[in-house]
Design a protein around this motif. Structure first.
Motif, PDB file in Angstrom:
ATOM      1  N   GLY A  31      48.032  35.162  33.139  1.00 30.60           N
ATOM      2  CA  GLY A  31      48.322  36.050  32.329  1.00 30.60           C
ATOM      3  C   GLY A  31      48.878  36.726  32.186  1.00 30.60           C
ATOM      4  O   GLY A  31      48.779  37.779  30.998  1.00 30.60           O
ATOM      5  N   ASP A  34      47.034  41.272  35.706  1.00 28.12           N
ATOM      6  CA  ASP A  34      46.992  42.080  36.718  1.00 28.12           C
ATOM      7  C   ASP A  34      48.583  42.533  36.974  1.00 28.12           C
ATOM      8  O   ASP A  34      49.382  43.791  37.382  1.00 28.12           O
ATOM      9  N   ILE A  52      54.365  31.318  34.526  1.00 29.52           N
ATOM     10  CA  ILE A  52      53.805  30.051  35.001  1.00 29.52           C
ATOM     11  C   ILE A  52      52.535  29.493  33.015  1.00 29.52           C
ATOM     12  O   ILE A  52      51.866  28.330  33.168  1.00 29.52           O
ATOM     13  N   ILE A 104      41.094  41.187  27.959  1.00 27.37           N
ATOM     14  CA  ILE A 104      41.661  40.249  28.928  1.00 27.37           C
ATOM     15  C   ILE A 104      41.571  38.951  29.585  1.00 27.37           C
ATOM     16  O   ILE A 104      41.971  37.967  30.270  1.00 27.37           O
ATOM     17  N   THR A 109      43.858  34.256  34.043  1.00 26.77           N
ATOM     18  CA  THR A 109      43.249  33.136  34.711  1.00 26.77           C
ATOM     19  C   THR A 109      43.040  32.995  35.551  1.00 26.77           C
ATOM     20  O   THR A 109      42.464  33.874  36.173  1.00 26.77           O
ATOM     21  N   ALA A 115      45.209  34.399  43.439  1.00 26.92           N
ATOM     22  CA  ALA A 115      45.933  35.159  44.313  1.00 26.92           C
ATOM     23  C   ALA A 115      46.442  35.919  44.402  1.00 26.92           C
ATOM     24  O   ALA A 115      46.562  36.775  45.094  1.00 26.92           O
ATOM     25  N   ALA A 121      37.163  40.830  42.301  1.00 30.15           N
ATOM     26  CA  ALA A 121      37.546  39.711  41.095  1.00 30.15           C
ATOM     27  C   ALA A 121      35.896  39.092  41.518  1.00 30.15           C
ATOM     28  O   ALA A 121      35.494  38.607  41.878  1.00 30.15           O
ATOM     29  N   LEU A 155      48.474  33.148  50.654  1.00 27.66           N
ATOM     30  CA  LEU A 155      49.229  32.514  49.560  1.00 27.66           C
ATOM     31  C   LEU A 155      50.958  32.619  50.678  1.00 27.66           C
ATOM     32  O   LEU A 155      50.615  34.223  50.834  1.00 27.66           O
ATOM     33  N   ILE A 161      48.681  28.237  44.033  1.00 28.85           N
ATOM     34  CA  ILE A 161      47.915  27.599  43.435  1.00 28.85           C
ATOM     35  C   ILE A 161      47.540  27.214  42.117  1.00 28.85           C
ATOM     36  O   ILE A 161      47.906  27.351  41.081  1.00 28.85           O
ATOM     37  N   LYS A 179      26.120  41.416  38.581  1.00 30.62           N
ATOM     38  CA  LYS A 179      27.029  42.018  39.348  1.00 30.62           C
ATOM     39  C   LYS A 179      26.451  43.854  38.629  1.00 30.62           C
ATOM     40  O   LYS A 179      25.931  44.035  37.413  1.00 30.62           O
ATOM     41  N   LEU A 186      33.785  47.571  30.528  1.00 32.24           N
ATOM     42  CA  LEU A 186      35.400  47.606  30.636  1.00 32.24           C
ATOM     43  C   LEU A 186      35.864  47.345  32.600  1.00 32.24           C
ATOM     44  O   LEU A 186      36.745  47.404  32.855  1.00 32.24           O
ATOM     45  N   ILE A 188      36.087  46.541  36.680  1.00 32.29           N
ATOM     46  CA  ILE A 188      36.156  45.816  37.432  1.00 32.29           C
ATOM     47  C   ILE A 188      34.776  46.142  38.478  1.00 32.29           C
ATOM     48  O   ILE A 188      34.792  47.099  38.653  1.00 32.29           O
TER      49      ILE A 188
END
Ligand SMILES: Cc1cc2nc3c(=O)[nH]c(=O)nc-3n(C[C@H](O)[C@H](O)[C@H](O)COP(=O)(O)OP(=O)(O)OC[C@H]3O[C@@H](n4cnc5c(N)ncnc54)[C@H](O)[C@@H]3O)c2cc1C
Length: 288
Positions: A31, A34, A52, A104, A109, A115, A121, A155, A161, A179, A186, A188
């Motif tokens: 996407g 990041d 991808i 976003i 994704t 990843a 996250a 990874l 992945i 959360k 907005l 994280i």
């Protein structure tokens, strides 16, 4: 190193070949939410970018008799719009709905969220609570690892992945998520808790998985809280005692960190919200 080429890949096989050829000189872009920032700030300087985002097989949400399988290219919006993630899987829907802004969520994704490896996250705690397994492909073959172990077994530069898979829930199980962000939509998440709880016929907790985001170096299971909750009924007393157990584990884990006093207070409202929501959603799901 300057960027030499962008490959628009159409299949996992092609990506695996390119990663095998270029290794650490290549970076995947899905996407881009990041990685574009990292490229702009020159935090990373790959020679090759492999796009991808148009690979159909990574964009599917599939199910078989016992499992739900998410392609790594599935976006947060695709999850929030899919009826599979309502009902007792509500916690995953909620976590994805709370990511960033609509833009976003339309681009970002699940695979990128994993990843990228941030301890905050949002999609990770619910997926860890579900016992999700991730499928990783490279020129050396395919491996599957529990998402929970991803952060200690990250990874390699030649890996992608491809899937995230977890078992379907039964009618006695409920997934919840809460959360606390710095600035609501907005930001994280600075702190999150997911819980997967299964009650027995007597209304006692038969199985429970609790996982947290931003309460350590990476998202993780909160095993001491799980142990405490087993065979208990969820009520005001057990909720408050579970909070104390979590705070005690944090005291050990985050000893000496300046964020500890804030996180100790914040965690009490998040775990309380999560477990109270369990009581509420369970009643709603049963009434369906
Ligand atoms: C304004 C803003 C707000 C945000 N808010 C939140 C929030 O509230 N909660 C939250 O959790 N996140 C948030 N994010 C972070 C971000 O949207 C997520 O981490 C997103 O899921 C990343 O996915 P992507 O497809 O955009 O990844 P990309 O940016 O394309 O890639 C990120 C990293 O993952 C790698 N990668 C991507 N896909 C794969 C794959 N299939 N296999 C292997 N490696 C891969 C890339 O090489 C790169 O290193 C926010 C970001 C922004 C800019």
């Amino acid at each position: 190193m300057t960027l030499k080429e962008v490959y628009n890949s159409r299949s996992v096989e092609e990506v695996v070949g390119l990663l095998g050829e270029y290794g650490s000189e290549a970076k995947l872009i899905s996407g881009g939410t990041d990685i574009v920032i990292e490229l702009k700030n020159k935090k990373i300087t790959p020679k090759i970018l492999i796009d991808i985002s148009k690979i159909e097989e990574l964009k599917k949400i599939k199910e078989d008799e016992n499992h739900i399988i998410l392609g790594s290219g599935v976006t947060f919006t695709e999850i929030t719009e899919n009826p599979l993630f309502k009902g007792n899987l509500h916690g995953l829907h909620k976590a994805c709905k709370m990511v960033g802004s609509p833009q976003i969520r339309n681009k970002g994704t699940i695979g990128g969220n994993i990843a990228n490896g941030s301890s905050a996250a949002d999609s990770i705690p619910p997926l860890i609570a579900l016992g999700a397994i991730i499928k990783i492909c490279s020129i050396e073959g395919t491996r599957e690892i529990p998402l929970e172990d991803y952060y200690i077994n990250k990874l390699k530069s030649n890996e992608i992945i491809t899937e995230i898979k977890f078992e379907k829930l039964n009618k006695n199980q409920n997934l919840n998520f809460a959360k606390l962000g710095l600035r609501k939509a907005l930001a994280i998440s600075r702190l999150s808790i997911a819980s997967l709880i299964e009650l027995n016929e007597e209304g006692l907790i038969e199985n429970v998985t609790i996982s947290s985001g931003a309460l350590g170096k990476y998202p993780m299971r909160e095993k001491e809280v799980e142990e405490y909750l087993i065979n208990k009924e969820i009520n005001e007393t057990t909720i408050e005692e579970a909070i104390t157990v979590l705070q005690n584990s944090m005291d050990e884990r985050l000893k000496g960190r300046s964020t500890l006093p804030y996180k100790r207070v914040a965690v009490s409202s998040i775990l309380r919200e999560n477990l109270k929501e369990f009581i509420k959603t369970r009643t709603e799901v049963r009434a369906w």
